[in-house]
Design a protein around this motif. Structure first.
Motif, PDB file in Angstrom:
ATOM      1  N   VAL A   1       6.690  11.234  -0.951  1.00  0.00           N
ATOM      2  CA  VAL A   1       5.471  10.319  -0.264  1.00  0.00           C
ATOM      3  C   VAL A   1       6.614   8.991  -0.131  1.00  0.00           C
ATOM      4  N   LYS A   2       7.588   8.520  -0.901  1.00  0.00           N
ATOM      5  CA  LYS A   2       8.143   7.260  -0.827  1.00  0.00           C
ATOM      6  C   LYS A   2       9.006   7.306   0.526  1.00  0.00           C
ATOM      7  N   ALA A   3       9.351   8.557   0.942  1.00  0.00           N
ATOM      8  CA  ALA A   3      10.133   8.829   2.201  1.00  0.00           C
ATOM      9  C   ALA A   3       9.514   8.671   3.362  1.00  0.00           C
ATOM     10  N   LYS A   4       8.024   9.169   3.320  1.00  0.00           N
ATOM     11  CA  LYS A   4       7.145   9.012   4.326  1.00  0.00           C
ATOM     12  C   LYS A   4       6.713   7.640   4.409  1.00  0.00           C
ATOM     13  N   ALA A   5       6.537   6.764   3.391  1.00  0.00           N
ATOM     14  CA  ALA A   5       5.983   5.459   3.453  1.00  0.00           C
ATOM     15  C   ALA A   5       7.397   4.619   4.012  1.00  0.00           C
ATOM     16  N   ALA A   6       8.390   4.920   3.809  1.00  0.00           N
ATOM     17  CA  ALA A   6       9.666   4.130   4.489  1.00  0.00           C
ATOM     18  C   ALA A   6       9.525   4.401   5.894  1.00  0.00           C
ATOM     19  N   GLN A   7       9.477   5.638   6.201  1.00  0.00           N
ATOM     20  CA  GLN A   7       9.448   5.952   7.788  1.00  0.00           C
ATOM     21  C   GLN A   7       8.491   5.411   8.551  1.00  0.00           C
ATOM     22  N   LEU A   8       7.216   5.285   7.853  1.00  0.00           N
ATOM     23  CA  LEU A   8       6.159   4.903   8.438  1.00  0.00           C
ATOM     24  C   LEU A   8       6.045   3.250   8.589  1.00  0.00           C
TER      25      LEU A   8
ATOM     26  N   LEU B   1       0.846  -1.065   0.133  1.00  0.00           N
ATOM     27  CA  LEU B   1       0.067   0.163  -0.118  1.00  0.00           C
ATOM     28  C   LEU B   1       0.767   1.047  -0.011  1.00  0.00           C
ATOM     29  N   GLY B   2       1.978   1.212   0.933  1.00  0.00           N
ATOM     30  CA  GLY B   2       2.810   2.362   0.891  1.00  0.00           C
ATOM     31  C   GLY B   2       3.606   2.497  -0.340  1.00  0.00           C
ATOM     32  N   GLY B   3       3.898   1.413  -1.058  1.00  0.00           N
ATOM     33  CA  GLY B   3       5.023   1.769  -1.988  1.00  0.00           C
ATOM     34  C   GLY B   3       4.638   2.029  -3.317  1.00  0.00           C
ATOM     35  N   GLN B   4       3.411   2.450  -3.560  1.00  0.00           N
ATOM     36  CA  GLN B   4       2.902   2.665  -4.763  1.00  0.00           C
ATOM     37  C   GLN B   4       3.403   4.072  -5.562  1.00  0.00           C
ATOM     38  N   SER B   5       3.878   4.899  -4.710  1.00  0.00           N
ATOM     39  CA  SER B   5       4.118   6.003  -5.186  1.00  0.00           C
ATOM     40  C   SER B   5       5.493   6.421  -5.610  1.00  0.00           C
TER      41      SER B   5
ATOM     42  N   LEU C   1      -1.429   7.298   2.009  1.00  0.00           N
ATOM     43  CA  LEU C   1      -0.217   7.537   1.314  1.00  0.00           C
ATOM     44  C   LEU C   1      -0.365   6.963  -0.153  1.00  0.00           C
ATOM     45  N   SER C   2      -0.939   5.741  -0.390  1.00  0.00           N
ATOM     46  CA  SER C   2      -1.334   5.304  -1.630  1.00  0.00           C
ATOM     47  C   SER C   2      -2.475   6.049  -2.372  1.00  0.00           C
TER      48      SER C   2
ATOM     49  N   PRO D   1       5.506   9.485  10.483  1.00  0.00           N
ATOM     50  CA  PRO D   1       5.802  10.764   9.909  1.00  0.00           C
ATOM     51  C   PRO D   1       4.266  11.535   9.724  1.00  0.00           C
ATOM     52  N   LEU D   2       3.173  10.790   9.914  1.00  0.00           N
ATOM     53  CA  LEU D   2       1.957  11.458   9.661  1.00  0.00           C
ATOM     54  C   LEU D   2       1.386  12.450  10.697  1.00  0.00           C
ATOM     55  N   GLN D   3       1.849  11.941  12.073  1.00  0.00           N
ATOM     56  CA  GLN D   3       1.298  12.741  13.090  1.00  0.00           C
ATOM     57  C   GLN D   3       1.848  12.566  14.492  1.00  0.00           C
ATOM     58  N   GLU D   4       1.886  13.395  15.640  1.00  0.00           N
ATOM     59  CA  GLU D   4       2.278  13.104  16.793  1.00  0.00           C
ATOM     60  C   GLU D   4       0.903  13.101  17.567  1.00  0.00           C
ATOM     61  N   ARG D   5       0.609  11.825  18.094  1.00  0.00           N
ATOM     62  CA  ARG D   5      -0.709  11.300  18.803  1.00  0.00           C
ATOM     63  C   ARG D   5      -0.752  12.375  19.902  1.00  0.00           C
ATOM     64  N   PRO D   6      -1.920  13.165  20.055  1.00  0.00           N
ATOM     65  CA  PRO D   6      -2.207  13.866  21.361  1.00  0.00           C
ATOM     66  C   PRO D   6      -2.145  12.988  22.555  1.00  0.00           C
TER      67      PRO D   6
END
Length: 278
Positions: free
Chosen positions: A111-118, A102-106, A159-160, A233-238
């Motif tokens: 986006v690829k960097a965010k997917a790798a970190q996620l 799912l994260g590796g399509q872009s 991300l996808s 990389p998407l958020q810092e959870r409250p």
């Protein structure tokens, strides 16, 4: 289109089951559904995996990894690999494959960097959850690892979809938590036919409350998330513990402490993490 409107539209589609998955993800979903069948035995599972050369090679590599090859005896056949890993581990690895697909399509580097970190974050959480479950909370370790693998699946789906919704990854990270994560995540979890106890544990992540000492599968997942050395990389959870604060978390576990257990289990956590990063 406004970013928040985009979140709401994707969430509405997810709630209706109108999810768009790439072809390779759909193929992996069919494999997962077959493996979930209680009548699917080792020989049938081996044949299903052999139909995908990349998955076959990955399965053999995982079976020979330190985490699952304690004897040091290498194997070279898919059937032997399936036999060594067992069906539950195999199901977790197929789930990991789906999430990474799912994260590796872009083709977009950002986006690829965010997917790798996620994924790196996800692999740390899954490995920690397995060990915390076995050594601290005494919930099922395989289920805890599976929950760790899928706990950010909504983020991977986002991300996808980034190419179809320009600008959706821009702006305040808190918007993802408020307007997208739970609604989209529920839809993806349902599409993946994630077992209810695991889905409930992931729901606990969205609520963001856990007990110390941890007791439930949700507590296990939240503690593993707090202790993961790589953040999402998407958020810092409250209300989430900062990485610096996570290092101060400690409590008694029997005659020891959480710090003692994590120190003793560091090699095991690293071995499980290495498998997920293959």
């Amino acid at each position: 289109m406004d970013r928040l409107d985009a979140f709401k539209q994707i969430a509405a589609q997810a709630s209706r089951g109108e999810l768009t998955f790439p072809t390779n993800v759909n193929a992996s979903l069919r494999l997962q559904q077959a493996l979930n069948d209680p009548d699917c035995h080792i020989d049938a599972a081996a044949k299903l995996i052999q139909a995908d050369p990349l998955l076959a090679a990955r399965t053999v590599a995982i079976a020979n990894a330190v985490a699952y090859n304690r004897s040091g005896n290498e194997i070279s056949s898919v059937r032997a690999a399936v036999q060594r890993l067992g069906m539950r581990t195999l199901q977790s690895q197929v789930a990991a494959l789906i999430v990474r697909q799912l994260g590796g399509q872009s083709s977009d580097p950002a986006v690829k960097a965010k997917a790798a970190q996620l994924w790196e974050h996800t692999a740390h959480v899954a490995a920690l959850a397995q060990v915390i479950a076995r050594r601290v909370t005494h919930v099922d370790p395989d289920t805890a690892m599976f929950a760790g693998i899928v706990h950010e699946v909504g983020g991977f789906y986002l991300l996808s979809q980034a190419g179809a919704w320009p600008g959706i990854l821009d702006g305040d990270p808190g918007d993802w938590i408020e307007f997208g994560e739970a609604e989209i995540g529920r839809g993806v979890l349902k599409k993946l036919v994630i077992p209810e106890p695991v889905a409930q544990a992931v729901e606990a992540m969205w609520v963001g409350l856990r007990a110390l000492p941890p007791e439930t599968l949700g507590d296990t997942l939240l503690l593993a998330n707090d202790l993961a050395p790589v953040p999402s990389p998407l958020q810092e959870r409250p209300g989430a513990t900062t990485l610096l604060g996570a290092r101060t978390i400690d409590f008694l576990v029997g005659e020891g402490t959480l710090h003692d257990i994590l120190a003793e289990s560091a090699h095991e956590v690293q071995a499980l993490f290495a498998v997920l990063m293959l």
